[in-house]
Design a protein around this motif. Structure first.
Motif, PDB file in Angstrom:
ATOM      1  N   ILE A  55       0.890  -1.158   0.000  1.00 28.20           N
ATOM      2  CA  ILE A  55       0.000   0.000   0.000  1.00 28.20           C
ATOM      3  C   ILE A  55       0.931   1.211   0.000  1.00 28.20           C
ATOM      4  O   ILE A  55       2.029   1.149   0.556  1.00 28.20           O
ATOM      5  CB  ILE A  55      -0.896   0.002   1.259  1.00 28.20           C
ATOM      6  N   ALA A  56       0.517   2.290  -0.596  1.00 26.20           N
ATOM      7  CA  ALA A  56       1.372   3.482  -0.664  1.00 26.20           C
ATOM      8  C   ALA A  56       1.963   3.809   0.709  1.00 26.20           C
ATOM      9  O   ALA A  56       1.240   3.933   1.690  1.00 26.20           O
ATOM     10  CB  ALA A  56       0.575   4.670  -1.195  1.00 26.20           C
ATOM     11  N   GLY A  57       3.275   3.865   0.760  1.00 25.27           N
ATOM     12  CA  GLY A  57       3.967   4.213   2.006  1.00 25.27           C
ATOM     13  C   GLY A  57       4.191   3.050   2.958  1.00 25.27           C
ATOM     14  O   GLY A  57       4.753   3.227   4.035  1.00 25.27           O
ATOM     15  N   GLU A  58       3.732   1.865   2.606  1.00 26.08           N
ATOM     16  CA  GLU A  58       3.890   0.685   3.470  1.00 26.08           C
ATOM     17  C   GLU A  58       4.627  -0.415   2.711  1.00 26.08           C
ATOM     18  O   GLU A  58       4.543  -0.494   1.492  1.00 26.08           O
ATOM     19  CB  GLU A  58       2.513   0.147   3.906  1.00 26.08           C
TER      20      GLU A  58
END
Length: 93
Positions: A55-58
């Motif tokens: 997921i974006a940023g993860e």
């Protein structure tokens, strides 16, 4: 990261002499030379790898596992597909 060698073939796990006695029809279907080349005998019979995208940023997630292949059948994703199909049919009732 550990190395497990080349992926081999489940046919190395079959006793073809016994199969000729217990199920001659199936043994005949496998043919006169049912095993793969001797060089492929080393290694594992099956492994599964899958990933969940990040997921974006993860960070994402990756899983690799050596698994038992006692029947030479489909893998984990085949089992998931079968469960989803069954669930889908039940929803339509």
């Amino acid at each position: 990261m550990p190395e497990f060698g080349t992926v081999t073939d489940h046919r190395w796990t079959i006793d073809f002499n016994e199969l000729k006695i217990s199920n001659p029809k199936l043994a005949a279907a496998w043919g006169a030379s049912p095993t793969p080349p001797p060089g492929t005998k080393s290694g594992v019979t099956r492994y599964e790898a899958w990933r969940l995208p990040a997921i974006a940023g993860e960070p994402g997630f990756v899983s690799v596992a050596l698994v038992a292949d006692t029947e030479g059948s489909g893998g984990l994703m085949s089992e998931v597909d079968a469960i989803v199909k069954k669930w889908s049919r039940e929803l339509r009732l």
